[in-house]
Design an enzyme around this catalytic site. Structure first.
Site, PDB file in Angstrom:
ATOM      1  N   ARG A 190      45.749  34.597  39.484  1.00  0.00           N
ATOM      2  CA  ARG A 190      46.055  35.895  39.656  1.00  0.00           C
ATOM      3  C   ARG A 190      45.334  37.386  40.017  1.00  0.00           C
ATOM      4  O   ARG A 190      45.984  37.840  40.672  1.00  0.00           O
ATOM      5  CB  ARG A 190      47.334  36.500  37.925  1.00  0.00           C
ATOM      6  N   THR A 191      44.443  37.462  39.090  1.00  0.00           N
ATOM      7  CA  THR A 191      43.382  38.229  39.809  1.00  0.00           C
ATOM      8  C   THR A 191      43.261  38.090  41.771  1.00  0.00           C
ATOM      9  O   THR A 191      43.833  38.936  42.178  1.00  0.00           O
ATOM     10  CB  THR A 191      42.171  38.323  38.892  1.00  0.00           C
TER      11      THR A 191
ATOM     12  N   LYS B   6      22.520  27.512  48.237  1.00  0.00           N
ATOM     13  CA  LYS B   6      21.096  27.188  49.061  1.00  0.00           C
ATOM     14  C   LYS B   6      20.923  28.282  48.084  1.00  0.00           C
ATOM     15  O   LYS B   6      19.407  27.729  48.919  1.00  0.00           O
ATOM     16  CB  LYS B   6      21.637  27.443  51.071  1.00  0.00           C
TER      17      LYS B   6
ATOM     18  N   ARG C 175      34.129  37.737  41.138  1.00  0.00           N
ATOM     19  CA  ARG C 175      34.136  37.352  39.785  1.00  0.00           C
ATOM     20  C   ARG C 175      33.480  36.216  39.449  1.00  0.00           C
ATOM     21  O   ARG C 175      33.090  35.438  40.887  1.00  0.00           O
ATOM     22  CB  ARG C 175      35.667  36.751  39.372  1.00  0.00           C
TER      23      ARG C 175
ATOM     24  N   HIS D 145      36.542  42.506  32.537  1.00  0.00           N
ATOM     25  CA  HIS D 145      37.509  42.280  33.276  1.00  0.00           C
ATOM     26  C   HIS D 145      38.610  43.357  32.985  1.00  0.00           C
ATOM     27  O   HIS D 145      39.669  43.994  33.181  1.00  0.00           O
ATOM     28  CB  HIS D 145      38.550  41.316  33.304  1.00  0.00           C
TER      29      HIS D 145
HETATM   30  N1   CP Z   1      44.917  37.230  34.045  1.00  0.00           N
HETATM   31  C1   CP Z   1      44.087  36.503  34.866  1.00  0.00           C
HETATM   32  O1   CP Z   1      42.132  37.520  34.448  1.00  0.00           O
HETATM   33  O2   CP Z   1      44.157  35.412  35.573  1.00  0.00           O
HETATM   34  P1   CP Z   1      43.197  34.380  36.264  1.00  0.00           P
HETATM   35  O3   CP Z   1      42.065  34.206  35.445  1.00  0.00           O
HETATM   36  O4   CP Z   1      44.306  34.152  36.899  1.00  0.00           O
HETATM   37  O5   CP Z   1      42.865  35.166  37.654  1.00  0.00           O
END
Ligand code: CP
Length: 303
Positions: free
Chosen positions: A48-49, A78, A99, A127
């Site tokens: 999703r993100t 590396k 991420r 997040h």
């Molecule tokens: N909700 C969320 O962060 O989903 P993903 O891990 O699929 O990005």
């Protein structure tokens, strides 16, 4: 220039403006970010993100540089540090979405970046953009961001999205929180200390069924295998709070069940047809909120 690292840094007036802009972007395709480039650097899995940020950028006419699976495909293999990677990528892109598996990586990136860094999840840290879209979902579906009762359920110790939303709700009025979890997965003290400072009323319980009857928002989470190394403990904790259709049938009229997704069995499939289940809509709202964010950040406006 602004970085998005943790939800405590935002104020409610700015988010109200962000949400109003998000709503105007429903169904829109624009050229407002033509010529701008988003880099998505994902050192940990995502559906999703990453895709919703990339979709948001494309809907605004911008371009995307995407590095999925960066822990295996980038020069981190590396020995390149995150700081050096960011010093390079900030020459290639106008905004970086990051991420990572380790808490604090987004802050490290922000310390050296010449372009905005958006924390798309740092280990069990935060997040923030997920919390924005969670709150946007609450506003759209129950019609308010003050004066409601939210129950966070399941994996509260290790679930960064629940942590981010709990921190964010500390900015709102008359929000009552119930943390429903097994003792091993209780919300951590940093969040609880912050809520006490902000005079937010919260309680902890193991009783999900009673809580579901009184909450306006039920926030289910996934018991993530990666944080519970013992398989037997994992299975016991995973199966403790499975939300079924009879459980949603006793929710209050107008109450909603949300989940940042992915789910792994903690919401039974037959719940999807319940009028209370809005988690797929919630994921869709992610594109609108991220479009609004990118528009503001790319134009140098504060969120
Ligand atoms: N909700 C969320 O962060 O989903 P993903 O891990 O699929 O990005």
């Amino acid at each position: 220039m602004q970085h998005l690292i943790e939800t405590q840094q935002f104020d409610r007036e700015a988010l109200s403006k962000l949400f109003a802009l998000a709503t105007t972007l429903e169904g829109k395709r624009e050229e407002s970010l033509k010529g701008k480039i988003l880099a998505s650097l994902f050192y940990a899995p995502s559906t999703r993100t990453r895709l919703s940020f990339e979709s948001a950028m494309m809907r605004l006419g911008g371009n995307v540089l995407s590095m999925e699976n960066a822990s295996e495909s980038s020069s981190a293999t590396k020995g390149e540090t995150i700081e050096d990677t960011i010093r390079i990528v900030d020459d290639y892109a106008d905004i970086i979405v990051l991420r990572h598996t380790e808490v604090g990586t987004a802050a490290k990136a922000a310390a050296v970046s010449e372009v905005p860094i958006i924390n798309a999840g740092d280990g069990i840290g935060q997040h923030p953009t997920q919390a924005f879209l969670d709150l946007y979902t609450i506003e759209r579906e129950i019609g308010r961001t003050d004066d409601f009762h939210i129950a966070f359920v399941g994996n509260l110790a290790y679930y960064r999205t629940a942590r981010s939303l709990a921190y964010l709700l500390g900015k709102y009025n008359k929000v009552k929180m119930t943390f429903v979890s097994a003792p091993e997965l209780r919300m951590k003290d940093d969040v609880k200390d912050y809520l006490k400072e902000k005079n937010v009323h919260f309680e902890e319980t193991e009783d999900l069924e009673s809580t579901m009857k009184v909450a306006d928002v039920v926030y289910q989470t996934r018991v993530a295998e990666e944080w519970i190394p013992n398989e037997e403990d994992y299975k016991k904790l995973r199966d403790k709070y499975v939300i079924t259709r009879p459980m949603t049938d006793v929710m209050k009229e107008g109450a909603i069940l949300i989940h940042p997704l992915p789910r792994a069995g903690e919401i039974a499939p037959e719940v999807d047809d319940s009028p209370h289940a809005v988690y797929f809509k919630q994921a869709g709202y992610g594109v609108l909120v991220r479009m609004a964010l990118l528009k503001l950040l790319a134009n140098g406006e504060k969120v």
